[in-house]
Write an enzyme that holds these catalytic residues in place. Structure first.
Site, PDB file in Angstrom:
ATOM      1  CG  ASP A 131      38.635 -11.637  75.278  1.00  0.00           C
ATOM      2  OD1 ASP A 131      38.189 -10.643  74.694  1.00  0.00           O
ATOM      3  OD2 ASP A 131      39.111 -11.610  76.428  1.00  0.00           O
ATOM      4  CG  ASP A 133      39.751 -17.670  75.986  1.00  0.00           C
ATOM      5  OD1 ASP A 133      40.533 -16.765  76.323  1.00  0.00           O
ATOM      6  OD2 ASP A 133      38.557 -17.686  76.308  1.00  0.00           O
TER       7      ASP A 133
END
Length: 207
Positions: A131, A133
């Site tokens: 991911d 962030d």
């Protein structure tokens, strides 16, 4: 300097000698290699700051406390917004795509998590499924319609993007604030609690 340190800041200067005797071997190795620690939300004793160490695997995370006097260098998430990487991974592609949008938002923003660690150190912490962030400094109220519009743009990225809104009272996930629940989870240095307004929280349920 301690009053200026914020969650997600990366700090250099901690040594393995400052770890408890029962600290895992990988944490000792991390510090011996000169890697930074990350400021976390927790109370600490006077003259210390709560930090976290990361190892090579996702499971290798360790909470510790660092003497403020030993800090040699600090890198904030905002310092990493325009750092370039030679690697071609979805999280870094998403960062490139979102950079103009976030720069134009009027809010201060930054890169945290694995992407922030890699951009700050050059150590490969990202992989194909990582991911991205991000943090958004929101000293003033961000209404829920604005939050939904921003989330829609993040969700159009080439990878999953997780953004935290950093309010003066703590942190709340953009995805939660953009949702339909009346109350959202606000995390500060002491606790996590459900509140209806992350900018003016009342003493509501502790999570």
């Amino acid at each position: 300097m301690v009053s200026t340190l914020l969650a997600h800041d990366l700090l250099w200067g901690m040594t393995a000698l400052q770890l408890p005797a029962d600290a895992p071997g990988w944490a000792v190795e991390s510090l011996d290699l000169g890697q930074p620690v990350v400021v976390r939300r927790a109370l600490s004793s006077p003259g210390h700051i709560a930090v976290g160490l990361r190892g090579r695997s996702r499971e290798q995370r360790y909470a510790a406390s660092m003497p403020v006097a030993t800090i040699q260098r600090r890198v904030r998430p905002e310092d990493l917004c325009h750092v370039q990487s030679p690697r071609d991974l979805p999280a870094l592609q998403a960062l490139t795509e979102l950079r103009p949008l976030l720069d134009a938002s009027g809010w201060a923003w930054g890169v945290s998590g694995s992407a922030g660690f890699e951009l700050a150190t050059g150590i490969e912490a990202l992989h194909e499924r990582s991911d991205l962030d991000l943090i958004l400094r929101t000293p003033h109220h961000l209404d829920r319609l604005q939050a939904r519009n921003l989330l829609a743009q993040l969700d159009a990225s080439v990878c999953s993007v997780d953004m935290q809104l950093q309010t003066p009272c703590g942190a709340v996930a953009l995805r939660e604030w953009a949702g339909s629940s009346r109350r959202v989870l606000l995390k500060d240095d002491i606790q996590a609690r459900l509140v209806s307004d992350p900018w003016q929280p009342s003493w509501e349920q502790v999570a």
